[in-house]
Scaffold this motif. Structure first.
Motif, mmCIF file in Angstrom:
data_model
loop_
_atom_site.group_PDB
_atom_site.id
_atom_site.type_symbol
_atom_site.label_atom_id
_atom_site.label_comp_id
_atom_site.label_asym_id
_atom_site.label_seq_id
_atom_site.Cartn_x
_atom_site.Cartn_y
_atom_site.Cartn_z
ATOM 1 N N PHE A 88 0.824 -1.208 0.000
ATOM 2 C CA PHE A 88 0.000 0.000 0.000
ATOM 3 C C PHE A 88 0.858 1.258 0.000
ATOM 4 C CE2 PHE A 88 -3.640 -2.647 1.259
ATOM 5 C CZ PHE A 88 -4.631 -2.081 0.491
ATOM 6 N N LEU A 91 2.134 2.019 -3.423
ATOM 7 C CA LEU A 91 1.071 2.619 -4.231
ATOM 8 C C LEU A 91 0.849 4.085 -3.850
ATOM 9 C CD1 LEU A 91 -1.489 -0.332 -4.236
ATOM 10 C CD2 LEU A 91 -0.066 0.423 -6.146
ATOM 11 N N ILE A 92 0.853 4.361 -2.567
ATOM 12 C CA ILE A 92 0.666 5.744 -2.102
ATOM 13 C C ILE A 92 1.815 6.628 -2.575
ATOM 14 C CG2 ILE A 92 0.648 7.200 -0.026
ATOM 15 C CD1 ILE A 92 -0.934 4.843 1.325
ATOM 16 N N GLU A 95 1.371 7.504 -6.184
ATOM 17 C CA GLU A 95 0.340 8.524 -6.374
ATOM 18 C C GLU A 95 0.863 9.903 -5.944
ATOM 19 O OE1 GLU A 95 -2.718 8.059 -7.894
ATOM 20 O OE2 GLU A 95 -1.889 6.076 -8.280
ATOM 21 N N GLN A 150 -6.247 2.468 2.137
ATOM 22 C CA GLN A 150 -7.134 2.559 0.978
ATOM 23 C C GLN A 150 -7.702 3.971 0.830
ATOM 24 O OE1 GLN A 150 -9.900 -0.596 1.918
ATOM 25 N NE2 GLN A 150 -8.926 -2.005 0.471
ATOM 26 N N ILE A 153 -5.054 6.231 -0.750
ATOM 27 C CA ILE A 153 -4.912 5.995 -2.193
ATOM 28 C C ILE A 153 -6.109 6.581 -2.936
ATOM 29 C CG2 ILE A 153 -4.872 4.220 -3.995
ATOM 30 C CD1 ILE A 153 -3.253 2.490 -2.002
ATOM 31 N N GLN A 157 -6.041 9.614 -5.713
ATOM 32 C CA GLN A 157 -6.575 9.402 -7.058
ATOM 33 C C GLN A 157 -7.666 10.409 -7.383
ATOM 34 O OE1 GLN A 157 -7.624 5.247 -6.842
ATOM 35 N NE2 GLN A 157 -5.656 4.593 -7.687
#
Length: 178
Positions: A88, A91-92, A95, A150, A153, A157
């Motif tokens: 995670f 992914l963060i 972003e 979550q 993220i 987004q």
């Protein structure tokens, strides 16, 4: 086979006067062999280049590991929890990189607000990690951790999507409709 030969014959007839028939000078082969046998000084740039590349690589790796924002040691957490956190956070970070690439005078306020909100999410996440360390893993804490990740993220987004929409709106021509 006979038909193929006829096709080749027709092809050669078609291009009959277009062939390059210039002959090479008689000493061409000797000139070519001379050039092949001529010893060229070997350059030792590869040694210097490899040393320089190694230094650059070592500096890059050391900078990467020294500038890591949040060194986390989840020695108290299970491997699954550590792996989930790691995935995670990658992914963060991706972003966040995309968000910072969108930095412009028009987007500056949106990006600053988003980064301030991320600080709030990080503070909440730190509380969850402290709770995890203090009380151990249970479903509620793991769910809160994953939910926070979550949410971050999803938030990033959404911000990126809004920035894209603003940029697209500016790029479209303003037409009058009746």
């Amino acid at each position: 086979m006979k038909k193929e030969n006829e096709n080749l014959d027709q092809l050669f007839e078609k291009f009959e006067n277009q062939w390059d028939i210039q002959e090479l000078n008689p000493g061409h082969q000797n000139d070519f062999l001379e050039k092949l046998n001529k010893k060229q000084p070997k350059k030792k740039y590869w040694l210097i280049t490899s040393v320089a590349a190694s230094i650059v690589l070592l500096l890059g790796v050391s900078i990467f590991y020294n500038t890591e924002k949040k060194p986390k040691d989840f020695k108290f957490a299970s491997k699954e929890t550590q792996r989930t956190d790691s995935i995670f956070n990658i992914l963060i970070d991706n972003e966040l990189v995309k968000l910072k690439e969108k930095n412009s005078p028009e987007n500056q306020q949106i990006i600053n607000d988003a980064l301030n909100q991320m600080k709030v999410f990080d503070a909440d996440y730190q509380k969850i990690i402290n709770e995890l360390q203090k009380n151990g893993e249970n479903k509620q804490i793991i769910y809160a951790m994953i939910s926070n990740l979550q949410t971050r993220i999803s938030f990033l987004q959404t911000v990126l999507q809004r920035i894209e929409e603003n940029e697209n709106l500016k790029n479209t021509s303003h037409e009058k409709t009746l």
